[in-house]
Design an enzyme around this catalytic site. Structure first.
Site, PDB file in Angstrom:
ATOM      1  CG  ASP A 141      -9.786   1.984  -0.538  1.00 48.14           C
ATOM      2  OD1 ASP A 141      -8.859   0.665  -1.086  1.00 48.14           O
ATOM      3  OD2 ASP A 141      -9.043   2.297   0.046  1.00 48.14           O
ATOM      4  CG  ASP A 169      -2.575   0.227   1.008  1.00 53.81           C
ATOM      5  OD1 ASP A 169      -2.280   1.888   0.564  1.00 53.81           O
ATOM      6  OD2 ASP A 169      -3.002   0.499   1.791  1.00 53.81           O
TER       7      ASP A 169
HETATM    8  C1  DGJ Z   1      -5.818   1.554   1.813  1.00 54.37           C
HETATM    9  C2  DGJ Z   1      -6.488   0.210   0.943  1.00 54.37           C
HETATM   10  O1  DGJ Z   1      -6.685   0.969  -0.658  1.00 54.37           O
HETATM   11  C3  DGJ Z   1      -8.023  -0.666   1.210  1.00 54.37           C
HETATM   12  O2  DGJ Z   1      -7.711  -1.725   0.599  1.00 54.37           O
HETATM   13  C4  DGJ Z   1      -7.005  -1.669   2.643  1.00 54.37           C
HETATM   14  O3  DGJ Z   1      -5.320  -2.045   2.209  1.00 54.37           O
HETATM   15  C5  DGJ Z   1      -5.937  -0.023   3.616  1.00 54.37           C
HETATM   16  N1  DGJ Z   1      -5.435   1.183   3.153  1.00 54.37           N
HETATM   17  C6  DGJ Z   1      -4.871  -0.968   4.710  1.00 54.37           C
HETATM   18  O4  DGJ Z   1      -5.114   0.722   5.891  1.00 54.37           O
END
Ligand code: DGJ
Length: 702
Positions: free
Chosen positions: A506, A442
């Site tokens: 997301d 991430d």
């Molecule tokens: C942002 C990501 O896009 C999510 O899928 C998840 O992994 C969160 N961060 C975790 O903090």
């Protein structure tokens, strides 16, 4: 002339007057002989216009003001204020097969440029550039951009913008005079990144018309331009956005520019997509050559930071029953990371949540025949972490100033050897001690102060990350890496060489995500694009969608689930099972075929599909986004099939919409045999669809 050509496109260069110019970039032209070269050169020779200099404008590969060019130059830089003007002379232009290597020298500015153009068999044009300082003093490089000329017909430009949960939204504009520009300085490609830029004609659509695309294969700062000049020329350009002082070349040093990826299509946007997919899939290390893409369950929306062996075991039990093949443990397993303000930087399994380490849960998962993946965010650090307490100097910052935080975190300066090794070694240890097939990596904030020891370092930071991924893969053969950045904030053609999957967004709300996926897939094949079925009530938009619509939305990618499936009802479980079975049956097709996007059905509905290369198999989806305009005549046509072949078309009722606004089904339901010609030109009467419902068609040659 130098002519690079493949089955559908050509690029023709002309040498002359110590320069190299581009005579044509577009539709394939038959090979040239000496006479046709002369005629062609004369045919496109421009008049000298009144009020201009006494030279004819040309599409110079190196756009230089000293040769009378009036637009944006290819190169900009200086030697502490001097040597700011350039006039490069072509030293050599060598063609080998469909590759041209051109070397230019500017003996006054004391610079050499090497440009390599390779037209691949997929009709993707790869351009690489190198600028070398041949002088004794430092050369301050401000920018080096690739430019390609556009044909007269290119009167619009399509690019993409976006933000968290709404990445890669299309914006199509007329090409006006001057510069139409997209620039990104987030220190990553970003949610707002234009994944490619496409010049096209106002009549070009998905299935027909001409289009010229240019993108950077790069995950750092970037520039994408289209320029229309009053001398009548139009061009598309791209490059790395360099911060002041970011590249200062010492004597003999070179700047290796990130690669640019261009393509021409005269079969609409679907042609641009097909070229990119063919090119990406032709690479020897392409991920589908290793094995089919496993159906993945990611734990983020299922548990967030509430990690517990017992809770996760229950989800895994259900996942195994459904046929899930990979389970990924997301944020929260390490250090003091019990919420998003703490612990980033300490990549050691937390004894608080995993007192016996990760091995027992991994064993539990593996024993069910499921592989295990783990989340990291190695380029970041929270102030409240052991790492920051020990090394507060390891963040990117202007000396003497602490950057604003983003999600309560700072960016770790991995251009510093100590910080790089810290991340590499901690991640490596976790991977060595546990059976981990996959990491989700991430990157949740952008780089506001990308400064290391006083110097801008976006470029070096990006290269360090690429190096880190490559090193982890070298140490752990078979390891797969997903590139995530607050959802889809680092989806680009540079990352495809280092990562194996993108977390597309997301946004799991199917209505929103249909658009995100449609445009992300413009140049990134679906096997790279993570697409998950979310919970009944979406966590982002808080809308409720039927499981059928959520499942249909997640099929055309690298499919998965982002949900605590122990909460699913029996009817949701039944559809999930059909979804997973369908994905496993058809993933080889979805991850290798040609994309077809309907021009007929657009607006309040979308229709798209994948047709196998041999045209024997296809799957199509019809998605009714908002309500129908009328109840009657909506007929879906199916492009891309063989007109002479008879196909059986069947609705998959296990995943398609369960309810309709009608008293009886259309006559053919649920299956019919028709030729490719009939399907493309007459089509199938659809049922009367409710909004936010969809259908999936399985098509096979008889
Ligand atoms: C942002 C990501 O896009 C999510 O899928 C998840 O992994 C969160 N961060 C975790 O903090």
């Amino acid at each position: 002339m130098i002519h690079l050509s493949q089955s559908r496109s050509s690029i023709i260069f002309e040498e002359g007057d110590e320069t190299l110019s581009i005579v044509h970039w577009g539709k394939k032209i038959a090979s040239l002989d000496g006479n046709s070269e002369k005629a062609l050169s004369a045919a496109i020779h421009k008049p000298h216009f009144h009020g201009g200099l006494d030279v004819a404008p040309r599409n110079l590969v190196l756009r230089e003001h000293s040769r009378g060019f009036i637009g944006h130059p290819s190169l900009r830089g200086h030697r502490a204020g001097i040597a700011a003007s350039n006039r490069f002379h072509l030293k050599s232009a060598t063609q080998k097969d469909q590759t041209l290597i051109a070397i230019f020298l500017d003996s006054i500015a004391e610079l050499e440029i090497e440009l390599t153009y390779s037209l691949t068999e997929s009709d993707v044009l790869l351009i690489d550039g190198k600028v070398t300082n041949k002088g004794a003093s430092d050369y301050f490089l401000e920018h080096f951009l690739y430019w390609l000329p556009l044909a007269e017909q290119a009167d619009q430009v399509l690019d993409f913008y976006g933000h968290w949960t709404k990445e890669r939204q299309p914006q199509r504009r007329d090409i006006g005079y001057g510069l139409t520009s997209r620039e990104g300085f987030e220190g990553r490609s970003g949610h707002d990144y234009t994944i490619t830029q496409i010049a096209l004609n106002s009549s070009t659509n998905f299935r027909s018309g001409q289009a010229w695309s240019l993108a950077m294969a790069w995950s750092g700062n970037n520039i994408h331009h289209v320029e229309r000049l009053i001398d009548g020329s139009k061009a598309i350009g791209a490059g790395e956005y360099l911060l002041p002082g970011e590249v200062i070349l010492k004597a003999g040093e070179s700047y290796i520019a990130p690669r640019a990826v261009a393509s021409f299509s005269d079969t609409g946007l679907d042609g641009i997509t097909a070229n990119h997919y063919d090119w990406i899939r032709s690479r020897s290390n392409h991920i589908t050559k290793v094995r089919p893409r496993p159906l993945t369950l990611n734990m983020w929306e299922a548990v967030y930071f509430n990690h517990s062996f017992e809770g996760i075991k229950k989800i895994v039990d259900k996942a195994a029953e459904l046929g899930v093949e990979r389970v990924v443990l997301d944020d929260g397993w390490f250090g003091s990371r019990r919420n998003d303000r703490l612990g980033l930087g300490d990549w050691v399994v937390s004894k608080d949540v995993w007192p016996d380490g990760l091995q027992p849960i991994i064993k539990y998962i593996n024993d069910k025949g499921i592989e295990f993946g783990l989340w990291f965010e190695g380029e970041m650090v929270n102030a409240d972490s052991d790492l920051y307490r020990a090394h507060p100097d390891w963040i990117l910052q202007e000396p003497g100033r602490i950057p604003v935080e983003g999600r309560w975190q700072q960016v770790l300066d991995i251009t510093k050897e100590g910080a790089y090794n810290h991340v590499l070694n901690q991640v490596d240890t976790v991977l060595t001690e546990n059976n981990i097939a996959y990491i989700k990596w991430d990157h949740n904030r952008h780089l506001s102060d990308p400064i290391s020891d006083g110097r801008p370092v976006v470029r070096k930071q990006t290269e360090a990350l690429y190096r880190l991924f490559d090193e982890l893969k070298r140490r752990h053969p078979g390891l797969e890496i997903e590139s995530c950045a607050s959802g889809g904030g680092r989806v680009d053609l540079g990352m495809i060489e280092h990562a194996d999957r993108f977390w597309t967004s997301d946004q799991n709300d199917p209505l929103e995500r249909q658009q995100i996926q449609r445009w992300s897939a413009m140049v990134i094949p679906p096997e790279f694009l993570g697409t998950h079925v979310g919970p009944t009530v979406g966590h982002q938009m808080h809308r409720t969608h039927d499981i059928s619509f959520r499942a249909l939305n997640a099929l055309f990618g690298h499919a998965g689930i982002e949900w605590n499936v122990t909460e699913a009802s029996d009817s949701e479980i039944a559809v999930l099972k059909s979804y997973i079975a369908f994905y496993k049956k058809h993933r080889a097709l979805i991850h290798s075929g040609d994309v077809v996007r309907s021009d007929v059905i657009q607006g309040n509905a979308q229709m798209y599909g994948t047709v196998s290369k041999d045209k024997k198999q296809a799957v199509f989806t019809y998605m009714q986004l908002t309500s129908l305009d009328n109840f009657g005549p909506l007929v879906a046509t199916f492009d891309g099939l063989d007109p002479h072949v008879t196909y059986r078309v069947s609705i998959n009722e296990g995943i398609s919409a369960p309810e309709f606004l009608q008293k009886a089904h259309p006559g053919w339901w649920p299956t019919v045999d028709l030729t490719g010609e009939q399907l493309a030109n007459i089509g199938l009467q659809l049922p009367v669809m409710k909004p936010e419902t969809g259908l999936i068609f399985e098509i096979s040659a008889l």
